[in-house]
Design a protein around this motif. Structure first.
Motif, PDB file in Angstrom:
ATOM      1  N   GLY A 254       0.814  -1.211   0.000  1.00  0.00           N
ATOM      2  CA  GLY A 254       0.000   0.000   0.000  1.00  0.00           C
ATOM      3  C   GLY A 254       0.848   1.260   0.000  1.00  0.00           C
ATOM      4  N   MET A 255       1.927   1.252   0.785  1.00  0.00           N
ATOM      5  CA  MET A 255       2.821   2.408   0.819  1.00  0.00           C
ATOM      6  C   MET A 255       3.491   2.612  -0.535  1.00  0.00           C
ATOM      7  N   GLU A 256       3.760   1.516  -1.226  1.00  0.00           N
ATOM      8  CA  GLU A 256       4.328   1.629  -2.572  1.00  0.00           C
ATOM      9  C   GLU A 256       3.328   2.273  -3.520  1.00  0.00           C
ATOM     10  N   MET A 257       2.042   1.915  -3.365  1.00  0.00           N
ATOM     11  CA  MET A 257       0.989   2.527  -4.171  1.00  0.00           C
ATOM     12  C   MET A 257       0.871   4.022  -3.855  1.00  0.00           C
ATOM     13  N   ALA A 258       0.985   4.367  -2.583  1.00  0.00           N
ATOM     14  CA  ALA A 258       0.926   5.776  -2.182  1.00  0.00           C
ATOM     15  C   ALA A 258       2.082   6.551  -2.803  1.00  0.00           C
ATOM     16  N   ALA A 259       3.243   5.911  -2.867  1.00  0.00           N
ATOM     17  CA  ALA A 259       4.406   6.561  -3.478  1.00  0.00           C
ATOM     18  C   ALA A 259       4.181   6.804  -4.962  1.00  0.00           C
ATOM     19  N   LEU A 260       3.563   5.834  -5.628  1.00  0.00           N
ATOM     20  CA  LEU A 260       3.276   5.987  -7.060  1.00  0.00           C
ATOM     21  C   LEU A 260       2.239   7.091  -7.299  1.00  0.00           C
ATOM     22  N   ARG A 261       1.231   7.164  -6.433  1.00  0.00           N
ATOM     23  CA  ARG A 261       0.188   8.183  -6.587  1.00  0.00           C
ATOM     24  C   ARG A 261       0.728   9.603  -6.422  1.00  0.00           C
ATOM     25  N   THR A 262       1.751   9.748  -5.610  1.00  0.00           N
ATOM     26  CA  THR A 262       2.276  11.085  -5.322  1.00  0.00           C
ATOM     27  C   THR A 262       3.529  11.408  -6.132  1.00  0.00           C
ATOM     28  N   ARG A 263       3.933  10.496  -7.004  1.00  0.00           N
ATOM     29  CA  ARG A 263       5.160  10.720  -7.771  1.00  0.00           C
ATOM     30  C   ARG A 263       4.959  11.837  -8.791  1.00  0.00           C
ATOM     31  N   LYS A 264       5.837  12.798  -8.741  1.00  0.00           N
ATOM     32  CA  LYS A 264       5.761  13.925  -9.667  1.00  0.00           C
ATOM     33  C   LYS A 264       6.610  13.666 -10.900  1.00  0.00           C
ATOM     34  N   PRO A 265       6.280  14.309 -12.007  1.00  0.00           N
ATOM     35  CA  PRO A 265       7.122  14.172 -13.208  1.00  0.00           C
ATOM     36  C   PRO A 265       8.534  14.657 -12.902  1.00  0.00           C
ATOM     37  N   LYS A 266       9.508  13.983 -13.518  1.00  0.00           N
ATOM     38  CA  LYS A 266      10.902  14.369 -13.300  1.00  0.00           C
ATOM     39  C   LYS A 266      11.165  15.763 -13.860  1.00  0.00           C
ATOM     40  N   GLN A 267      11.880  16.527 -13.084  1.00  0.00           N
ATOM     41  CA  GLN A 267      12.300  17.850 -13.521  1.00  0.00           C
ATOM     42  C   GLN A 267      13.810  17.926 -13.422  1.00  0.00           C
ATOM     43  N   GLU A 268      14.358  18.892 -14.056  1.00  0.00           N
ATOM     44  CA  GLU A 268      15.809  19.042 -14.030  1.00  0.00           C
ATOM     45  C   GLU A 268      16.199  20.261 -13.209  1.00  0.00           C
ATOM     46  N   MET A 269      17.218  20.069 -12.391  1.00  0.00           N
ATOM     47  CA  MET A 269      17.784  21.172 -11.623  1.00  0.00           C
ATOM     48  C   MET A 269      19.243  20.832 -11.381  1.00  0.00           C
ATOM     49  N   ASN A 270      20.126  21.744 -11.718  1.00  0.00           N
ATOM     50  CA  ASN A 270      21.542  21.415 -11.576  1.00  0.00           C
ATOM     51  C   ASN A 270      21.980  21.449 -10.112  1.00  0.00           C
ATOM     52  N   ARG A 271      23.155  20.928  -9.898  1.00  0.00           N
ATOM     53  CA  ARG A 271      23.687  20.736  -8.555  1.00  0.00           C
ATOM     54  C   ARG A 271      23.784  22.034  -7.763  1.00  0.00           C
ATOM     55  N   GLU A 272      24.356  23.063  -8.360  1.00  0.00           N
ATOM     56  CA  GLU A 272      24.540  24.328  -7.655  1.00  0.00           C
ATOM     57  C   GLU A 272      23.212  24.973  -7.286  1.00  0.00           C
ATOM     58  N   ALA A 273      22.227  24.825  -8.165  1.00  0.00           N
ATOM     59  CA  ALA A 273      20.906  25.391  -7.879  1.00  0.00           C
ATOM     60  C   ALA A 273      20.268  24.679  -6.686  1.00  0.00           C
ATOM     61  N   LEU A 274      20.447  23.359  -6.633  1.00  0.00           N
ATOM     62  CA  LEU A 274      19.899  22.596  -5.520  1.00  0.00           C
ATOM     63  C   LEU A 274      20.543  23.006  -4.192  1.00  0.00           C
ATOM     64  N   LEU A 275      21.868  23.079  -4.189  1.00  0.00           N
ATOM     65  CA  LEU A 275      22.573  23.452  -2.961  1.00  0.00           C
ATOM     66  C   LEU A 275      22.152  24.833  -2.479  1.00  0.00           C
ATOM     67  N   SER A 276      22.019  25.748  -3.418  1.00  0.00           N
ATOM     68  CA  SER A 276      21.596  27.102  -3.075  1.00  0.00           C
ATOM     69  C   SER A 276      20.175  27.105  -2.516  1.00  0.00           C
ATOM     70  N   MET A 277      19.295  26.308  -3.131  1.00  0.00           N
ATOM     71  CA  MET A 277      17.907  26.235  -2.677  1.00  0.00           C
ATOM     72  C   MET A 277      17.834  25.678  -1.254  1.00  0.00           C
ATOM     73  N   TRP A 278      18.621  24.645  -0.962  1.00  0.00           N
ATOM     74  CA  TRP A 278      18.617  24.045   0.372  1.00  0.00           C
ATOM     75  C   TRP A 278      19.141  25.024   1.433  1.00  0.00           C
ATOM     76  N   ARG A 279      20.175  25.767   1.080  1.00  0.00           N
ATOM     77  CA  ARG A 279      20.704  26.747   2.027  1.00  0.00           C
ATOM     78  C   ARG A 279      19.667  27.838   2.310  1.00  0.00           C
ATOM     79  N   GLU A 280      18.933  28.242   1.283  1.00  0.00           N
ATOM     80  CA  GLU A 280      17.916  29.270   1.448  1.00  0.00           C
ATOM     81  C   GLU A 280      16.767  28.754   2.311  1.00  0.00           C
ATOM     82  N   GLU A 281      16.364  27.488   2.104  1.00  0.00           N
ATOM     83  CA  GLU A 281      15.304  26.904   2.934  1.00  0.00           C
ATOM     84  C   GLU A 281      15.709  26.888   4.405  1.00  0.00           C
ATOM     85  N   ALA A 282      16.954  26.500   4.660  1.00  0.00           N
ATOM     86  CA  ALA A 282      17.450  26.464   6.036  1.00  0.00           C
ATOM     87  C   ALA A 282      17.449  27.862   6.642  1.00  0.00           C
TER      88      ALA A 282
END
Length: 377
Positions: A254-282
């Motif tokens: 069931g949890m696997e089904m829940a994961a499939l239901r909530t799976r979003k389409p893959k998007q692209e984001m480069n490494r530096e953008a991700l690190l910057s986003m995480w620092r901003e969230e913190a």
């Protein structure tokens, strides 16, 4: 769940899985290999380093990727291609990895990979069985497993999530040199145990690198990461749990089904953008990793602190002793015993003093007489 397992029944499904693994890590550096070979069976086939598409597909077909020799008969759709056992770091460790500098991230990744390898080695030594005979009715210990490991760093919601997909091929060497399919049920039964081995080794690896952790039952937390920050970086998990509650899922399937239901389409984001986003969230959460004590006190510092505490205690005792008032101090001294004077001896000394020619002979007699009387008493 720290260690999860799912089956890839057909060769075609497993081939698509390889493509998925190569594209599913949004953090991947340009040109980074999509996976690495692990397991003693990989050594037997001279497979090392990165996992190429051709080698992966050859192993799925039951072929030796180097020579093309057929190792087992592939049964197409009826043949189970293998199993994906995923090892996921505790969220606090992933958050620490995301907010750390490059050197610290490499240290955490190395500890994670070593823990994954130890868990896989545990499976090889204790839970890997090969089939033999008619319809695979007989099972025996294997001489190793063939594993392609894919390291990923993010969730589909772009949260930091350090995890490794270990694809275990349905192909294993027996001790007599022959090859056969493996018993998948044994892997499912060992899932929790493998997770425990992974967590214990990962915790030990972080501690060896000096990172302060707090152990909790069968898992652990990085002490420097507050729980509210940990939860804020768990959007994917929250979405799955909400879906499970909405649709009434409670089992692993069931949890696997829940994961499939909530799976979003893959998007692209480069490494530096991700690190910057995480620092901003913190930053928005009011959390600054640089202000936290990440590393545990070193042993020599603990000893030094103990010595300082000892000196401080002795100083306090001395100061307290100095504050004792003189009269109180005198009271603490042992009291002298005052003995009564020896009257006979005093009279004798007095008589000797008075003895001599004098007109006080009557008195001298009286004193000596008194002395004799006292001695008789």
């Amino acid at each position: 769940m720290v260690a999860s397992i799912s089956v890839r029944k057909s060769v075609a499904a497993a081939a698509a899985y390889y493509q998925h693994m190569g594209k599913d890590d949004y953090y991947a550096r340009e040109g980074e290999a999509p996976g690495r070979w692990e397991g003693r069976a990989a050594e037997r086939l001279s497979l090392e380093g990165s996992v190429s598409k051709s080698d992966f597909e050859a192993a799925l077909e039951g072929l030796d990727p180097r020579t093309g020799e057929r190792l087992i008969l592939a049964n197409g759709i009826a043949h189970t291609a293998g199993w994906d056992m995923t090892f996921s770091a505790p969220k606090s460790a992933s958050v620490l990895w995301a907010l750390s500098n490059e050197n610290q991230r490499m240290t955490i990744e190395a500890a994670h990979q070593k823990a994954v390898n130890k868990a896989l080695n545990h499976l090889e030594n204790n839970h890997a069985w090969a089939r033999r005979g008619r319809r695979g009715g007989t099972k025996e210990r294997t001489a190793g497993l063939l594993v392609a490991a894919f390291d990923h760093h993010t969730s589909r919601d772009f949260d930091p999530q350090l995890h490794t997909h270990a694809f275990i091929f349905n192909l294993a060497p027996r001790h007599d040199g022959s090859w056969g399919a493996i018993v998948g049920r044994e892997l499912y039964l060992a899932q929790k145990e493998a997770g425990l081995v992974y967590r214990a080794e990962f915790a030990n690896g972080l501690e060896r690198s000096g990172i302060d952790i707090t152990r909790e039952a069968e898992s652990f937390r990085v002490t420097a990461i507050p729980r509210n920050v940990e939860r804020a970086f768990s959007k994917r998990r929250e979405a799955i749990e909400n879906a499970a509650e909405t649709y009434g899922y409670s089992s692993a399937k069931g949890m696997e089904m829940a994961a499939l239901r909530t799976r979003k389409p893959k998007q692209e984001m480069n490494r530096e953008a991700l690190l910057s986003m995480w620092r901003e969230e913190a930053k928005i959460l009011g959390f600054d990793l640089k202000r936290q004590r990440i590393h545990a006190p070193k042993a020599e510092n603990i000893q030094e602190r103990g010595a300082n505490n000892s000196l401080e205690m002795r100083s306090k005792l001395r100061a307290k002793a100095a504050q004792i008032q003189p009269e109180k101090h005198a009271e603490m001294q042992p009291k002298k015993v005052i003995r009564p004077p020896n009257i006979a001896r005093l009279l004798q000394r007095l008589a000797a003093t008075l003895d001599g020619p004098s007109r006080m002979s009557g008195i001298r007699f009286s004193l000596r007489q008194k002395e004799r009387n006292l001695e008789r008493e």
